[in-house]
Scaffold this active site. Structure first.
Site, short mmCIF file in Angstrom:
data_model
loop_
_atom_site.label_atom_id
_atom_site.label_comp_id
_atom_site.label_asym_id
_atom_site.label_seq_id
_atom_site.Cartn_x
_atom_site.Cartn_y
_atom_site.Cartn_z
N CYS A 284 47.72 38.81 35.30
CA CYS A 284 46.40 38.18 35.46
C CYS A 284 46.16 37.09 34.43
O CYS A 284 45.13 36.41 34.48
CB CYS A 284 45.30 39.23 35.44
SG CYS A 284 45.57 40.50 36.67
N HIS B 284 38.21 37.26 41.39
CA HIS B 284 39.40 37.33 40.53
C HIS B 284 40.68 37.11 41.33
O HIS B 284 41.45 38.03 41.56
CB HIS B 284 39.41 38.70 39.82
CG HIS B 284 40.53 38.89 38.85
ND1 HIS B 284 41.14 37.85 38.17
CD2 HIS B 284 41.18 40.02 38.43
CE1 HIS B 284 42.09 38.33 37.39
NE2 HIS B 284 42.14 39.64 37.53
#
Lengths: 100, 378
Positions: free
Chosen positions: B83, B325
């Site tokens: 991420c 996200h």
């Protein structure tokens, strides 16, 4: 996820050394939304176990009851099936932790 | 040499089933070029942050893949750090300019996640964990749940207090036209939402999202400067770390970044935080020096980091929770938000007099942390 026979074979040596080791339940959570291969098993507890030698390991609990989910609960490492059989007919085994 | 931001852009974030990864990347890069007042021919290299294209989309070689969308054949690189892929791509882009190799580069963060089923996405994301974590059937919500449980017990914090993070970030997201979720939520909504991995509930967790973001950076003079870009790493497995209530990679990357920028945490006006889960923002504001140990959740619940009343505003974009996200895009979207805040063009979510901003981008369970500090030099 482990898939090839060679990778499984390499890993077995590490797994064998853990069988029978004891430790305590250090922290845990209940997995309710699992990865693909564990869909049939959810919900299940995943725990951080502190082995008697001080090393921390992550692992699934097996043969557990609600009252086993307390910090400090004594557990033993046991060999269990990871998943029954994949497309290549491989049965993978791993270490899980059973309350003593 | 100074590194300056010439142009920034994001697509909207959300469940964008009509959009392909190429399409999202093209929109973000073209808008960033327009914002920079540059043409594609003036771009010397492309750096792409992406995690899942090869795992979920069976497409590797994506530096050149996304480079095609600009219609130029320049050196193109793919950076992957789960991420934190976006943050890593920017760090690499900055270092390539500092090395004297390029003058102006495009940094793209892009991810397409919602085409796949939930269990495939959960499995795909676990590629960022350790073998032992995968074999245990752990998930990222599960690993952060272990941290949350440890934190709540250590500091005697209630789940309601933790829920304040998501309430704040949805409030901020309500002012962001590109956010995946623009609706307000309450602590009660969070508490009533479905359990994912105890004690984390659905509304403690950032969503699965599609989106892209791009920035054009250069050694050419412009008022927004990136004064620090620092990376630190840690073990892949949470179990191998000494603390479950702080991410050491964040602490180390932040210390290096503050030192490089010559500032203290008190001088930060606005920060984009990697709130993949509510507990992550609580630990982050402590690791970054915005709150004392054990005080992060209370400070957030008391509004100390909320728009229009806080001192350091965290996640004015809505953060990962409300803005969305798309994992590889997140680190770049954070930069876009901070640049808009420092330019004073953030619209309804503008932080008053924002002069210094920070981004906090984390990969895995704290395995990689990327911190950027930006300043408006006008």
């Amino acid at each position: 996820m482990i898939t090839t026979p060679v990778k499984l074979w390499r890993r077995q040596k590490k797994v064998a050394a853990l069988i029978g080791q004891t430790g305590v339940l250090w922290q845990w959570t209940i997995i309710r939304i699992p990865p693909k291969v564990f869909v049939q098993e959810a919900p299940y507890p995943v725990a951080i176990i502190k082995l008697d030698n001080g090393k921390k390991l992550i692992g699934q609990l097996v043969d557990w009851q609600d009252e086993d989910l307390v910090k400090g609960r004594k557990v033993i490492a046991v060999l269990r099936k990871l998943f029954p059989e994949d497309a290549e007919s491989i049965i993978a085994y791993t270490i899980k932790f059973k309350p003593l | 040499m100074k590194i300056n931001v010439l142009g920034v852009a994001t697509t909207e974030f959300g469940e964008l089933w009509k959009r392909s990864p190429r399409d999202l990347a093209r929109e973000a890069m073209e808008k960033a070029l327009r914002d920079a007042d540059k043409s594609a021919k003036q771009i010397d290299a492309i750096f792409v942050g992406n995690m899942l294209a090869d795992i979920l989309g069976n497409q590797a070689n994506i530096g050149s893949f996304f480079g095609e969308e600009l219609g130029i054949n320049v050196p193109a690189f793919h950076l992957e750090g789960a991420c934190a892929s976006g943050g890593l791509a920017l760090n690499a882009g900055i270092n390539s300019i500092l090395a004297g190799q390029y003058k102006t580069v495009m940094v793209l963060g892009v991810e397409k996640m919602t085409d796949c089923q939930q269990d495939e996405i959960v499995s795909g994301l676990m590629a960022a964990g350790s073998d032992e974590e995968r074999l245990a059937g752990a998930t990222f919500p599960g690993i952060y749940a272990l941290m949350a449980k440890e934190y709540l017990e250590k500091y005697a914090i209630s789940e309601e207090l933790l829920a304040a993070v998501s309430v704040k970030n949805h409030y901020h997201g309500s002012f962001n036209p590109n956010a995946q979720f623009k609706r307000l939520i309450t602590v009660e909504d969070v508490m009533k939402s479905a359990k994912i991995a105890d004690p984390l509930k659905l509304l403690d967790c950032s969503p699965v999202s599609d989106g892209a973001a791009a920035v054009v950076i250069s050694s050419e003079e412009k008022n927004i400067e990136i004064v620090a870009s620092e990376v630190a790493t840690d073990t892949l497995a949470l179990a191998d770390r000494s603390s479950f209530t702080s991410l050491d990679a964040v602490v180390r990357a932040a210390q290096k970044a503050y030192k490089k920028a010559g500032i203290t945490p008190k001088e930060i006006d606005v920060a984009e935080i990697h709130d993949c889960f509510s507990i992550a923002e609580v630990m982050a504001v402590e690791d970054l020096g915005f709150a004392k140990r054990g005080q992060g959740a209370r400070d957030i619940a008391e509004g100390k980091m909320t728009l229009f009343k806080g001192k350091v505003i965290t996640n004015p974009s809505g953060g990962l929770k409300a803005c969305g996200h798309p994992v590889g895009a997140t680190g770049i979207k954070q930069i876009v938000e901070i640049v808009e805040q420092l330019r004073g063009t953030a619209g309804k979510r503008q932080v008053a007099n924002a002069k210094v901003g920070l981004t906090h981008n984390v990969g895995g369970s704290g395995t990689v942390a990327v911190i950027h500090i930006l300043k408006n030099n006008l």
